[in-house]
Every structure is written in C-alpha cells, then in structure tokens.
Write an enzyme that holds these catalytic residues in place. Sequence first.
Site, PDB file in Angstrom:
ATOM      1  N   GLY A   1      -1.783  -2.898   6.322  1.00 38.94           N
ATOM      2  CA  GLY A   1      -1.561  -1.680   5.543  1.00 38.94           C
ATOM      3  C   GLY A   1      -0.749  -1.979   4.286  1.00 38.94           C
ATOM      4  N   ASP A   2       0.331  -1.240   4.100  1.00 38.78           N
ATOM      5  CA  ASP A   2       1.196  -1.453   2.934  1.00 38.78           C
ATOM      6  C   ASP A   2       2.521  -2.084   3.337  1.00 38.78           C
ATOM      7  OD1 ASP A   2       2.155   0.698   4.325  1.00 38.78           O
ATOM      8  OD2 ASP A   2       2.498   1.966   2.583  1.00 38.78           O
ATOM      9  N   GLU A   3       2.543  -2.834   4.429  1.00 36.29           N
ATOM     10  CA  GLU A   3       3.767  -3.479   4.913  1.00 36.29           C
ATOM     11  C   GLU A   3       3.712  -4.983   4.649  1.00 36.29           C
ATOM     12  OE1 GLU A   3       5.141  -0.521   8.546  1.00 36.29           O
ATOM     13  OE2 GLU A   3       4.198  -2.438   9.018  1.00 36.29           O
TER      14      GLU A   3
END
Length: 587
Positions: A494-496
């Site tokens: 994801g956005d991690e």
Amino acid sequence: MKLGIVWRTGIAMALIGVLASGLTGYYGYTESRALLQSAAEQRLLTATRVLARQLSVGLDNASRDVLMVAHHPGTLGLLQTWDSQPPNHRGSTMAALFDTILRTHPEYFQMRLIAAADHGAERVRVDRSEEGLARIFEEDLQEKGHYPYVMETLRLPPGAVYVSRASINHELGAHAGQHRPSLQVATPVHDAQDKVLGLIVVNIDLDRLFKQLAADLPATLSLYLSNSQGDFLIHPDPTLAFAFDRGQRALVQDAFPDTRKLIGEQVEDGAQQLVTLQAADTPERALVAAFVRQPIVGLHNEEGFVIGLGQPLRAVLADADQLGRTSLRIVLAFSALAIVLAALLARRLSNPLQQLLRALREFGQGSHDAPLPLPVTRHDEFGTLARAMAEMQTQISGQFASLALKQQELDRLASHDALTGLPNRRLFMDRLTQALARARRNQSQLALLFVDLDNFKDINDSLGHAAGDDVLNMMSQRMSVLVREVDTVARLGGDEFIILLDGADNRAEITQIAQRMVEALQQPVVYQGHVLNCGGSIGISCFPDDATDMTALIAAADQAMYLAKQSGRNQLRFASTQGGSEVRSGP
C-alpha cells in the site's frame, strides 16, 4: 596364425574406439535426457506459476470492477432513492454500466445491484444469455438475502471484497450461468455513516475464465484446478469436475499423491509448488505435472486454489529420444571407423581418445562452467565427434544459463516490490535480521523509520490507481536518495514504507535524516497537469533503546508513526521520548 603386437594393439585400439564411442553416446544421452527432463519440468512449473498469477490478476480485476461500481455516486443514490423513483426509469443508468462491463469481460455472465432491505431484493440485474446481454426487469427480480454471498458481503467493512467458493450455479433464472461452474465476487455499498445499503456482485464463469487464461498454452498440456481441499474444479475429464456437487468426491491428492503437501488449511512444510510424475499402465500414458497453490490475497475468500498443468512424459522426453538416436548413429559410425583404421591410428588416436573421455566424464559430473577442451581442430573422425560433443555441451550449457537467468529473475521478483523496485517485506526482514545480529555482536545501534504517506487514499480515489502508482514511485525515489548505500528502503505494501538505518547511533542525525525525508515527501508531484500534495508521517524506533527483537522494534516504529499521524500530517515521532520528541514539518 599368431597375431603380432601391431595387430593386437590395433585390435585393442579398435575395441577401445568402440568402447569410447559407446561411452560417449551413453553418457551424452543419459546426461542430456536428465537435463532436458529437468528443463522441461522447470518450464512446466514456470507456466503453472504464470497461470496462477493470471488467476489472481483476473480476480483482482473483478474486485476492481465491483469496487468501481460500488464507489460510483449513482450507486448509493439509486439505493437511497429507489422507492421514490418512477418504476419504468429507475436503474437504467446502472444497467447500462453493467452492460458495458459485461461486454468488456466475456467471462462475467451476470452483474447485479442487490439491496440490503426487502430480504436482499435485486434492484438492477443484467444477465448474459444465448441471445446476448439482457436486463432483467423488476417483475422478474428475486430476493437473494438467504444466499451466503449476500449475507457474508453485507457483513464486510467498506472497501472489502468477498470471493465465494467455486460451485455450480443453481440459482433460478441465471440464463447462461445456470448449472455452470462459477464464482461470486461482491462488495458492500455503504453510505456516509458506514451503514450498509446493499452490494454489487458479479458472477464469473470459471470455464470461460480459464479458457482465456490458458488460450496460449500448447495443446499437449492438461489443465487442473482444485479448491484448497483438493476437489477438482477443472479436469480434462469433465465427469471429475465438481463431483462434490453430485454427492461424489474426485480429489487431486488421489490422482497425484504428492499434492497432499499442498492440500488443507496448513500446507505441509510451507510448500507452495511441486513437480510430480503420475505413473500409468503404459509409458505412453505417463504424465509429468506441476502444481502451484495460489492463495487469494487481499480478498475475503473461504478458500484458495491449487492449479496444475500436466504434460505427457513422452512429449517431455521427445528431444532426449531424438538426441539418443543421433548419439546412436554417431556411436555406430565411429565404432566402424575405429575398427577399420585401428592398426594405423592406434598410437595417434590414443591421446585424443583419452581427451574425449576425460572431457565427457568431467561434463557428466556437472562441470559445465569451464569444460575441458576438446580436439575440435582435428580433421579426422575424432574431430567430428569432438565438435558434436562441443555443440552438445554448448546447447546444454546454454539451457543451464537460461535457467539460471530465469531463476535470478524469479528471485528478484520474489524479493523486490514489483511497482517501485524497492526491497519487499521478505528481503527487508532478512536484512533487518542480519543488521540486528551485527548490532548485538558489535554492541552498536540501528534505527527503523516507519513511513506512512498522507493524502494517498484521496489521490488514489480521485485520480485512479495510475496516479497512485506514480506517487508511490516518486516517493520511493525521494526516500532512496536520502539514505546511505548500507541502509535499506523497503515497501511493506500500500502506502507504507520502512527504512533501516544500519549503525545509526546519534538521535540528532536520525532526526535530521527523518526531517529531510518529511520535507522531501511534502514536495508536490505533478501528474498529467495535476499538482498532487501527498506528504508522509514517520515513526522512529531505535535498537536497543526501544526494543531488542525484530518484532517489537517494528511494532514500536509503527506505534510511533500512528501517534505522529494522530498529531497531524507531515510529522515524525520517536518511539521513546528520551533524546527527542515529536517534530513538526510543514503546515
């Protein structure tokens, strides 16, 4: 008549020549047969992995379709105002959208909007029939609230996707989908207060889906598909597919006993793939098969799949048999030549013969990188044999090199994120384990930076996944240039992102690096004329101050990131307050 030493030597050399030719053919054939079989098995396994990946992509496309429709503003509005709209016009726009999606995906045979109210009443439904696509109007719509895929989907949180078990479709009035093997992919529709109002569901024709996926496979390959319990869903013999629907059991582990390692809730020894041989009453019917267990990742699914490709053993060994016939002809030709010329060539041929045997034995023992030189420059029969052997060595070595390159590429794909090219979770964990071991051994320190992008979901929802992918690539590049070569920037999903600062023992320097990273992430990204402002929040944990093991260290950084995000965007925070506290950057 007593033969002299010359004739005895000639006869001995003739026998040695015959023996050498026989050994050359035997070793060349057996080694080549084993190598060709191994290479064919690897190609079969690679094709099976690709097919399994395509299945995941197909289900992911279906999940994107239902999510797109569920997030469409008209879907929520239609559910909220259904009773107040004129019966003759309501749902026409939604039906047109369903029609477009069904035309784009021939493997879909039905798409529906189902309300949570009125016992799961169908609101809009478009079916695929023998005449084409048809909208089902209200007098023929049904209540579906008692079906598991409706009940299970309505329990899911916003944005979640449900995938049903593979089964034979027995729902009445399903047109082309009735009595066909199918999957339901569905997602709930929520209002602004997260109240579930209905669901979007698409029915997928398994046979058509796999015909599309396997369209480019050779005709000699047989396709197998089973659920996680081993029940055949697709089999070359149609009577064995979905036998459980008829009260019978046809299991892949019965047909291929080695696949028991892939069956069940807990896969044996973490096995995910295997190649096996199915014996038969005749060699012509023997089968080499590759199987891959493919879990459904990121979707709410009750089971995974086991996908297999089978190929007749005779087809796998066809090249080896041709090589054997060629080797046999070479052996016979040079054996006859050795007998004729033995007396004259005994002394001259002894050295090249030994050279051939040594090279053959060395090659047969697996020394393919630097094989012994062969007398390829000779203009006699042994030179021809040497050139034939050199060509065979080149072909086999080339196959090994090709396999090695494929393995390297597979290893890279398994350890790096496909979008950004950064190390993935598995490679990061391996590097963190090594870094912790060094830190304990040298009594040094290290730091973890847990990065979560701000505003990413808004960008993804407003401009689509392509914009989100562009932002992820740009942010990964900005973070990578701010760290040293010994450090690691990885994408968890994801956005991690997570960053390992190896040997970092100065909180001020760590803070400075993290601050620069926050500032870099704040810089806008230009995408197709849009100026996108993303930013990121960072949580920092240090070894050994905050934790002494890998799991606790990552958890501490994650918690610190969560606290930083609670305080506002574009902030960083240490897991412990000693030596520093929350630092704000940007507005």
